[in-house]
Design a protein around this motif. Structure first.
Motif, PDB file in Angstrom:
ATOM      1  N   ILE A   1      52.655  35.466  40.980  1.00 51.73           N
ATOM      2  CA  ILE A   1      53.378  35.661  42.236  1.00 51.73           C
ATOM      3  C   ILE A   1      52.517  35.155  43.384  1.00 51.73           C
ATOM      4  CG2 ILE A   1      54.390  37.369  43.796  1.00 51.73           C
ATOM      5  CD1 ILE A   1      54.864  39.151  41.332  1.00 51.73           C
ATOM      6  N   GLU A   2      53.098  34.304  44.230  1.00 53.18           N
ATOM      7  CA  GLU A   2      52.412  33.773  45.417  1.00 53.18           C
ATOM      8  C   GLU A   2      53.189  34.210  46.655  1.00 53.18           C
ATOM      9  OE1 GLU A   2      49.786  31.943  46.268  1.00 53.18           O
ATOM     10  OE2 GLU A   2      49.167  30.708  44.556  1.00 53.18           O
ATOM     11  N   VAL A   3      52.534  34.902  47.581  1.00 53.45           N
ATOM     12  CA  VAL A   3      53.194  35.371  48.807  1.00 53.45           C
ATOM     13  C   VAL A   3      52.554  34.693  50.018  1.00 53.45           C
ATOM     14  CG1 VAL A   3      53.668  37.388  50.263  1.00 53.45           C
ATOM     15  CG2 VAL A   3      53.725  37.613  47.768  1.00 53.45           C
TER      16      VAL A   3
ATOM     17  N   SER B   1      34.088  35.870  45.977  1.00 52.46           N
ATOM     18  CA  SER B   1      34.901  34.781  46.517  1.00 52.46           C
ATOM     19  C   SER B   1      35.110  33.648  45.523  1.00 52.46           C
ATOM     20  CB  SER B   1      34.213  34.218  47.762  1.00 52.46           C
ATOM     21  OG  SER B   1      34.843  33.022  48.178  1.00 52.46           O
ATOM     22  N   ARG B   2      36.262  33.016  45.646  1.00 58.35           N
ATOM     23  CA  ARG B   2      36.531  31.856  44.797  1.00 58.35           C
ATOM     24  C   ARG B   2      35.685  30.654  45.209  1.00 58.35           C
ATOM     25  NH1 ARG B   2      42.695  30.503  46.136  1.00 58.35           N
ATOM     26  NH2 ARG B   2      42.639  30.240  48.371  1.00 58.35           N
ATOM     27  N   LEU B   3      35.006  30.761  46.348  1.00 56.92           N
ATOM     28  CA  LEU B   3      34.120  29.664  46.750  1.00 56.92           C
ATOM     29  C   LEU B   3      32.929  29.541  45.806  1.00 56.92           C
ATOM     30  CD1 LEU B   3      34.032  30.245  50.606  1.00 56.92           C
ATOM     31  CD2 LEU B   3      35.063  28.286  49.433  1.00 56.92           C
TER      32      LEU B   3
ATOM     33  N   GLU C   1      42.748  37.285  41.002  1.00 55.23           N
ATOM     34  CA  GLU C   1      41.563  36.434  40.871  1.00 55.23           C
ATOM     35  C   GLU C   1      40.908  36.153  42.219  1.00 55.23           C
ATOM     36  OE1 GLU C   1      44.669  35.716  39.750  1.00 55.23           O
ATOM     37  OE2 GLU C   1      44.622  34.373  38.025  1.00 55.23           O
ATOM     38  N   HIS C   2      41.724  36.133  43.279  1.00 62.22           N
ATOM     39  CA  HIS C   2      41.220  35.722  44.599  1.00 62.22           C
ATOM     40  C   HIS C   2      41.209  36.893  45.573  1.00 62.22           C
ATOM     41  CE1 HIS C   2      42.990  31.629  43.188  1.00 62.22           C
ATOM     42  NE2 HIS C   2      41.776  31.824  42.711  1.00 62.22           N
ATOM     43  N   ALA C   3      40.825  38.060  45.054  1.00 59.22           N
ATOM     44  CA  ALA C   3      40.906  39.302  45.818  1.00 59.22           C
ATOM     45  C   ALA C   3      39.898  39.391  46.955  1.00 59.22           C
ATOM     46  CB  ALA C   3      40.687  40.479  44.857  1.00 59.22           C
TER      47      ALA C   3
ATOM     48  N   TRP D   1      39.411  33.252  49.913  1.00 59.04           N
ATOM     49  CA  TRP D   1      40.118  34.334  49.218  1.00 59.04           C
ATOM     50  C   TRP D   1      41.605  34.209  49.500  1.00 59.04           C
ATOM     51  CZ3 TRP D   1      40.632  39.639  51.940  1.00 59.04           C
ATOM     52  CH2 TRP D   1      40.752  39.471  53.317  1.00 59.04           C
ATOM     53  N   ASP D   2      42.394  35.134  48.922  1.00 53.42           N
ATOM     54  CA  ASP D   2      43.818  35.211  49.227  1.00 53.42           C
ATOM     55  C   ASP D   2      44.028  36.423  50.138  1.00 53.42           C
ATOM     56  OD1 ASP D   2      44.239  33.062  47.563  1.00 53.42           O
ATOM     57  OD2 ASP D   2      45.322  34.187  46.020  1.00 53.42           O
ATOM     58  N   PRO D   3      44.050  36.209  51.468  1.00 52.71           N
ATOM     59  CA  PRO D   3      44.180  37.355  52.376  1.00 52.71           C
ATOM     60  C   PRO D   3      45.422  38.197  52.035  1.00 52.71           C
ATOM     61  CG  PRO D   3      43.693  35.360  53.613  1.00 52.71           C
ATOM     62  CD  PRO D   3      43.963  34.930  52.202  1.00 52.71           C
TER      63      PRO D   3
ATOM     64  N   VAL E   1      48.606  38.130  41.050  1.00 56.26           N
ATOM     65  CA  VAL E   1      49.048  38.300  42.437  1.00 56.26           C
ATOM     66  C   VAL E   1      48.177  37.442  43.371  1.00 56.26           C
ATOM     67  CG1 VAL E   1      49.437  39.972  44.289  1.00 56.26           C
ATOM     68  CG2 VAL E   1      49.795  40.645  41.892  1.00 56.26           C
ATOM     69  N   HIS E   2      48.835  36.582  44.131  1.00 54.25           N
ATOM     70  CA  HIS E   2      48.141  35.643  45.024  1.00 54.25           C
ATOM     71  C   HIS E   2      48.823  35.585  46.386  1.00 54.25           C
ATOM     72  CE1 HIS E   2      45.693  33.566  41.882  1.00 54.25           C
ATOM     73  NE2 HIS E   2      46.609  34.132  41.120  1.00 54.25           N
ATOM     74  N   SER E   3      48.093  35.031  47.373  1.00 53.60           N
ATOM     75  CA  SER E   3      48.741  34.682  48.637  1.00 53.60           C
ATOM     76  C   SER E   3      48.368  33.248  48.990  1.00 53.60           C
ATOM     77  CB  SER E   3      48.325  35.638  49.761  1.00 53.60           C
ATOM     78  OG  SER E   3      47.002  35.376  50.202  1.00 53.60           O
ATOM     79  N   PHE E   4      49.220  32.631  49.815  1.00 55.83           N
ATOM     80  CA  PHE E   4      48.948  31.233  50.227  1.00 55.83           C
ATOM     81  C   PHE E   4      49.080  31.108  51.739  1.00 55.83           C
ATOM     82  CE2 PHE E   4      53.333  29.820  51.028  1.00 55.83           C
ATOM     83  CZ  PHE E   4      54.091  30.690  50.265  1.00 55.83           C
TER      84      PHE E   4
HETATM   85 ZN   LIG Z   1      45.195  32.633  44.767  1.00 54.93          ZN
END
Ligand SMILES: [Zn+2]
Length: 256
Positions: free
Chosen positions: A223-225, A83-85, A32-34, A58-60, A153-156
């Motif tokens: 999944i959050e990385v 962007s999720r913005l 979603e946050h690509a 975004w999720d870098p 798939v996400h990152s934080f």
């Molecule tokens: Zn995310």
């Protein structure tokens, strides 16, 4: 009411990208946050370049990681191209976080006092086609007698509100924890892996799982990385290989 329909121009292109559409694997990947791209007409939403390239946009590393998983798992990947913005596709339209006025330490001037027409237009341009596409792919697979396992798939960010986060990989779930439980059981010690960290269902982050996974009983996981682990190619490869093993092993456990 005059409805706005000019959120995306022809030059912006589609809201959604589908990669590896003919993949044969059971997993359907969603990111979603690509992207940190804003539609042309959105300008910069009043944000600095630093904010526009940060985790609030975004999720870098998440899209690169999802693409690697798409190859290793032979999985179709659905990604949001904006962007999720402008619209956070992991939030329902009624959530304040769908078009946030503030994110972490950043104020987002271009999202202040949005009227109904603007909120409706963003929802129609970005959220609806994204989730429609996921729905259609799942329905098509079901009609063909294929299994679908939903994996988002996400990152934080490693530092949030000035606090360092120790967790490296979050395995998140909502009411259906089958796949998350199986993955956590096999997580080992290679990374610091935790359940429902650094966010959980109470933070509203399981929207995509709730929308597409729970109603039809599809096994699902988010999944959050931590994004400092996805800074370079080697880091992404190492994480992709780790998560491929974890997912394959977890899927084996829940189907046996
Ligand atoms: Zn995310």
């Amino acid at each position: 009411m005059l409805l706005r329909t000019d959120i995306l121009s022809a030059a912006d292109g589609d809201a959604v990208s589908v990669e590896n559409a003919a993949a044969a694997g059971d997993v359907l990947l969603v990111c979603e946050h690509a992207s940190r791209t804003l539609p042309q007409r959105a300008g910069d939403l009043g944000l600095s370049e630093e904010a526009l390239s940060s985790h609030i946009a975004w999720d870098p590393g998440a899209l690169d990681l999802a693409r690697m998983l798409s190859r290793s798992l032979d999985a179709t990947l659905v990604a949001q191209r904006f962007s999720r913005l402008i619209y956070d596709c992991n939030r329902p339209p009624e959530s304040p976080a769908a078009m946030p006025e503030k994110s972490e330490i950043y104020d987002i001037p271009g999202n202040h006092d949005l009227d109904v027409a603007e909120r409706y237009a963003r929802t129609a341009a970005l959220y609806v086609p994204f989730h429609d596409r996921i729905d259609a792919i799942i329905a098509e697979r079901k009609a063909a007698g294929r299994r679908t396992v939903l994996v988002t798939v996400h990152s934080f960010t490693p530092v949030y509100m000035g606090r360092h986060r120790e967790v490296e990989v979050g395995i998140l779930h909502d009411e259906d924890s089958r796949l998350a439980d199986a993955m956590l059981a096999g997580a080992g010690a290679a990374f610091r892996v935790e359940r429902n960290e650094p966010y959980g269902p109470q933070d509203g982050v399981t929207h995509t799982l709730r929308l597409h996974g729970l109603p039809s009983g599809l096994a699902n996981v988010m999944i959050e990385v931590r994004n400092d682990l996805l800074k370079d190619e080697a880091g992404k490869q190492a994480m992709a290989s780790y998560l491929t093993g974890l997912l394959q092993e977890g899927l084996g456990r829940i189907s046996s």
